[in-house]
Design an enzyme around this catalytic site. Structure first.
Site, PDB file in Angstrom:
ATOM      1  N   ASP A 191       2.000  -1.446  11.717  1.00 20.87           N
ATOM      2  CA  ASP A 191       0.685  -1.838  11.195  1.00 20.87           C
ATOM      3  C   ASP A 191       0.339  -3.296  11.511  1.00 20.87           C
ATOM      4  O   ASP A 191      -0.771  -3.745  11.221  1.00 20.87           O
ATOM      5  CB  ASP A 191       0.637  -1.630   9.677  1.00 20.87           C
ATOM      6  CG  ASP A 191       0.644  -0.146   9.327  1.00 20.87           C
ATOM      7  OD1 ASP A 191       0.281   0.673  10.188  1.00 20.87           O
ATOM      8  OD2 ASP A 191       1.033   0.185   8.191  1.00 20.87           O
ATOM      9  N   GLN A 219       4.808   8.959   7.637  1.00 23.02           N
ATOM     10  CA  GLN A 219       3.884   9.849   6.912  1.00 23.02           C
ATOM     11  C   GLN A 219       4.310  11.295   7.075  1.00 23.02           C
ATOM     12  O   GLN A 219       4.310  12.070   6.105  1.00 23.02           O
ATOM     13  CB  GLN A 219       2.456   9.655   7.427  1.00 23.02           C
ATOM     14  CG  GLN A 219       1.892   8.290   7.084  1.00 23.02           C
ATOM     15  CD  GLN A 219       0.496   8.072   7.620  1.00 23.02           C
ATOM     16  OE1 GLN A 219      -0.038   8.902   8.357  1.00 23.02           O
ATOM     17  NE2 GLN A 219      -0.098   6.950   7.266  1.00 23.02           N
ATOM     18  N   LYS A 230       0.839  -1.204   0.000  1.00 22.05           N
ATOM     19  CA  LYS A 230       0.000   0.000   0.000  1.00 22.05           C
ATOM     20  C   LYS A 230       0.877   1.259   0.000  1.00 22.05           C
ATOM     21  O   LYS A 230       0.624   2.192  -0.761  1.00 22.05           O
ATOM     22  CB  LYS A 230      -0.916  -0.033   1.229  1.00 22.05           C
ATOM     23  CG  LYS A 230      -1.892   1.116   1.326  1.00 22.05           C
ATOM     24  CD  LYS A 230      -3.207   0.698   1.989  1.00 22.05           C
ATOM     25  CE  LYS A 230      -3.061   0.404   3.469  1.00 22.05           C
ATOM     26  NZ  LYS A 230      -3.064   1.629   4.290  1.00 22.05           N
ATOM     27  N   SER A 231       1.877   1.277   0.860  1.00 22.04           N
ATOM     28  CA  SER A 231       2.745   2.467   0.947  1.00 22.04           C
ATOM     29  C   SER A 231       3.384   2.759  -0.406  1.00 22.04           C
ATOM     30  O   SER A 231       3.428   3.892  -0.868  1.00 22.04           O
ATOM     31  CB  SER A 231       3.852   2.244   1.977  1.00 22.04           C
ATOM     32  OG  SER A 231       3.304   2.138   3.259  1.00 22.04           O
ATOM     33  N   ARG A 276       2.814   5.940  -3.260  1.00 19.58           N
ATOM     34  CA  ARG A 276       3.964   6.739  -3.683  1.00 19.58           C
ATOM     35  C   ARG A 276       4.226   6.610  -5.178  1.00 19.58           C
ATOM     36  O   ARG A 276       4.721   7.549  -5.809  1.00 19.58           O
ATOM     37  CB  ARG A 276       5.199   6.331  -2.861  1.00 19.58           C
ATOM     38  CG  ARG A 276       5.124   6.829  -1.391  1.00 19.58           C
ATOM     39  CD  ARG A 276       6.043   6.002  -0.488  1.00 19.58           C
ATOM     40  NE  ARG A 276       6.175   6.511   0.861  1.00 19.58           N
ATOM     41  CZ  ARG A 276       5.301   6.305   1.866  1.00 19.58           C
ATOM     42  NH1 ARG A 276       4.202   5.601   1.636  1.00 19.58           N
ATOM     43  NH2 ARG A 276       5.532   6.782   3.074  1.00 19.58           N
ATOM     44  N   SER A 280       7.232   8.802  12.554  1.00 22.09           N
ATOM     45  CA  SER A 280       6.155   8.699  11.571  1.00 22.09           C
ATOM     46  C   SER A 280       6.678   8.886  10.151  1.00 22.09           C
ATOM     47  O   SER A 280       7.172   9.954   9.796  1.00 22.09           O
ATOM     48  CB  SER A 280       5.073   9.749  11.852  1.00 22.09           C
ATOM     49  OG  SER A 280       4.219   9.844  10.725  1.00 22.09           O
ATOM     50  N   LYS A 299      -4.583   5.287  14.815  1.00 18.99           N
ATOM     51  CA  LYS A 299      -4.652   4.656  13.483  1.00 18.99           C
ATOM     52  C   LYS A 299      -6.121   4.681  13.005  1.00 18.99           C
ATOM     53  O   LYS A 299      -6.912   5.463  13.492  1.00 18.99           O
ATOM     54  CB  LYS A 299      -4.083   3.241  13.557  1.00 18.99           C
ATOM     55  CG  LYS A 299      -2.585   3.213  13.873  1.00 18.99           C
ATOM     56  CD  LYS A 299      -1.775   3.806  12.742  1.00 18.99           C
ATOM     57  CE  LYS A 299      -0.297   3.835  13.052  1.00 18.99           C
ATOM     58  NZ  LYS A 299       0.453   4.604  12.040  1.00 18.99           N
ATOM     59  N   ARG A 304      -8.743  11.831  12.592  1.00 16.26           N
ATOM     60  CA  ARG A 304      -7.308  11.585  12.815  1.00 16.26           C
ATOM     61  C   ARG A 304      -6.512  12.887  12.814  1.00 16.26           C
ATOM     62  O   ARG A 304      -6.803  13.813  12.063  1.00 16.26           O
ATOM     63  CB  ARG A 304      -6.795  10.578  11.778  1.00 16.26           C
ATOM     64  CG  ARG A 304      -7.487   9.228  11.972  1.00 16.26           C
ATOM     65  CD  ARG A 304      -7.009   8.182  11.022  1.00 16.26           C
ATOM     66  NE  ARG A 304      -5.613   7.852  11.219  1.00 16.26           N
ATOM     67  CZ  ARG A 304      -4.922   7.056  10.423  1.00 16.26           C
ATOM     68  NH1 ARG A 304      -5.516   6.512   9.374  1.00 16.26           N
ATOM     69  NH2 ARG A 304      -3.657   6.810  10.664  1.00 16.26           N
TER      70      ARG A 304
HETATM   71  C1  S3P Z   1       2.650   4.679   6.345  1.00 16.56           C
HETATM   72  C2  S3P Z   1       3.188   5.021   7.553  1.00 16.56           C
HETATM   73  C3  S3P Z   1       2.666   4.546   8.840  1.00 16.56           C
HETATM   74  C4  S3P Z   1       1.717   3.368   8.664  1.00 16.56           C
HETATM   75  C5  S3P Z   1       0.754   3.581   7.532  1.00 16.56           C
HETATM   76  C6  S3P Z   1       1.505   3.763   6.232  1.00 16.56           C
HETATM   77  C7  S3P Z   1       3.245   5.213   5.107  1.00 16.56           C
HETATM   78  O1  S3P Z   1       1.961   5.600   9.476  1.00 16.56           O
HETATM   79  O2  S3P Z   1       0.991   3.138   9.850  1.00 16.56           O
HETATM   80  O3  S3P Z   1      -0.129   2.479   7.401  1.00 16.56           O
HETATM   81  O4  S3P Z   1       2.939   4.699   4.019  1.00 16.56           O
HETATM   82  O5  S3P Z   1       4.051   6.153   5.201  1.00 16.56           O
HETATM   83  P1  S3P Z   1       2.722   6.651  10.443  1.00 16.56           P
HETATM   84  O6  S3P Z   1       3.758   7.294   9.650  1.00 16.56           O
HETATM   85  O7  S3P Z   1       1.653   7.604  10.884  1.00 16.56           O
HETATM   86  O8  S3P Z   1       3.252   5.818  11.567  1.00 16.56           O
END
Ligand code: S3P
Length: 445
Positions: A322, A176, A27-28, A32, A174, A349, A128
């Site tokens: 996760d 993200q 997914k990440s 991207r 984080s 989350k 969130r």
């Molecule tokens: C992610 C970062 C994580 C993760 C999320 C995906 C990403 O979150 O929990 O499912 O793709 O950068 P955080 O950066 O808030 O920990």
């Protein structure tokens, strides 16, 4: 809400897992790939793309900003990049659905545009925290409005701000937030540097380099110089280790099981789940290790094992963030006590995963005591819950609860509000059936 009618899972107690499968795309990396492909010069070809609701929302958002992107076909997507300055103003709010990653990363990109935009999300995402991204963006000179004291979505991003590079120490581990600041940094004057308190997933840095953009890493600090250019490339998205994790735990806890998960991403910033399960006594072996497009992948074989409770090392927490819903299930099946600390991020989350998983395990007869930043779980015999488990619309709670049924002594486990499994793992039910975890689906009245 981005998901349709509430779906109930009905999972019969017990089962044995066997065979091999490739789980859904990462997914990440899928998010991207669309973002960087759209901002690149030239055509980017993606394979292994996750056709889940989360990454599809990212895809739709870039289409709404004038980027030509083909419909995903068996994981294949073609993106005709418009260059860093080629996006056009969307005519409506951009809906990020259930995805925190999409909203936070997009916010960084949109802060650098000349036009205004608005990011919205579903009921879960609308609760969130977004100050973690709006604070550093404000330091860069961005103008982003959020709602109320907590800084919730919708986010209204005012274009034309003129960003400047900053040195930013992340207050929490984080990826993200790190990625948001680095993506805004593409549009900033000078150098943008982000320092993280502990390593987090580094897909943004790796993929930027794959697109020919220099990112320097020194210790826990990443920096880049704004105003460069991304050059289109081919991206092979591996299977998501976060989706694989459900079956790693499933095959470990179900007696006489032996499965192999194919072409899984094993980036060292994501493999905390393997380390934690091995510390608990799991039988996990890797083969066919290779590097694909700057990311390591492997086939992962898992055989049943008796687990033991452990104190989970805090440095592994961000590397398995996760995977805790299903690691809670592993702990419930272990001999002895498992103690998780340093995981307060789980409370923000898609649901409060500490509270929701503790409730789910308690409903299945397990002593699970939530703490502020983790949980204390005493392994034991799982029993069928007397009423359906409430997944709170959290995809990973739904899937973890289904896995738990493998060790319930008799009867069935009912799990409600499972439609959001489609955000990260479309095809979960069919793939589970192929490996020996039979889940029936119903739309309750
Ligand atoms: C992610 C970062 C994580 C993760 C999320 C995906 C990403 O979150 O929990 O499912 O793709 O950068 P955080 O950066 O808030 O920990």
């Amino acid at each position: 809400m981005s998901h349709g009618p509430n779906i109930r899972y009905i999972v019969k107690a017990g089962g044995v897992l066997s065979g091999s499968a490739r789980v859904a795309g990462d997914k990440s990396m899928s998010h991207r790939s669309i973002m960087l492909g759209a901002l690149a010069n030239g055509t980017t070809y993606v394979t292994g793309f996750l056709e889940g609701e989360d990454s599809l929302n990212t895809l739709k958002a870039f289409r709404a900003m004038g980027v030509e992107i083909t419909d995903p076909d068996n994981g294949k997507v073609t993106i005709n990049g418009v260059g860093l300055r080629g996006l056009t103003a969307p005519t409506a709010p951009l809906d990020m659905g259930n995805s925190g990653t999409a909203m936070r990363l997009m916010c960084g990109i949109l802060a650098g545009q000349s036009f205004d935009s608005t990011l919205i999300g579903d009921a879960s995402l609308s609760k969130r925290p977004m100050k973690r991204v709006t604070n550093p963006l404000a330091l860069m000179g961005a103008k982003v409005d959020s709602q109320g004291e907590k800084g919730l979505p919708p986010l209204v991003i005012h274009g034309g701000a003129g960003l400047k590079g900053i040195e930013y120490d992340l207050p929490m581990a984080s990826a993200q937030v790190k990625s948001c600041v680095l993506l805004a940094g593409l549009y900033a004057d000078g150098v943008t540097t982000v320092t993280e308190p502990a390593p987090t997933r580094d897909h943004t840095e790796r993929m930027l380099r794959g697109f020919g953009y220099e990112v320097k890493t020194v210790g826990n600090s990443m920096s880049l110089v704004g105003g460069g250019k991304l050059t289109a490339t081919d991206i092979d998205v591996p299977a998501d280790i976060s989706s694989a994790a459900f079956f790693m735990v499933a095959a470990t806890i179900a007696p006489n099981s032996d499965i192999t998960l194919l072409h899984v991403g094993i980036n060292p910033t994501r493999t905390g789940v393997i380390d934690i399960l091995r510390l608990m006594g799991a039988d996990i072996s890797l083969s066919n290790e290779k590097e694909v497009g700057g990311e390591p992948v492997a086939d992962i074989r898992i055989r049943s094992a008796q687990l033991k409770g452990i104190d989970i090392p805090e440095d592994l927490v961000p590397l398995a963030i996760d995977e805790f819903p299903v690691l809670f299930v592993a702990a419930a099946c272990a001999q002895g006590r498992t103690v998780l600390t340093g995981a307060e991020e789980l409370r923000v989350k898609e649901s409060d995963r500490i509270a929701v998983m503790a409730n789910a395990l308690q409903a299945m007869g397990i002593a699970a005591v939530p703490t502020e930043d983790g949980c204390i779980i005493d392994g034991g015999q799982l029993t069928a819950p007397s009423s359906p488990i409430n997944s709170h619309g959290d995809h990973r709670i739904a899937m973890a609860s289904a896995v738990a049924a493998l060790r319930v002594d008799s009867g069935e486990v009912l799990i409600d509000d499972c439609a959001n499994v489609n955000t990260s793992f479309p095809g979960f039910v069919a793939l589970s059936a192929g490996l020996g975890l039979a889940i029936r689906q119903e739309i309750p009245e």
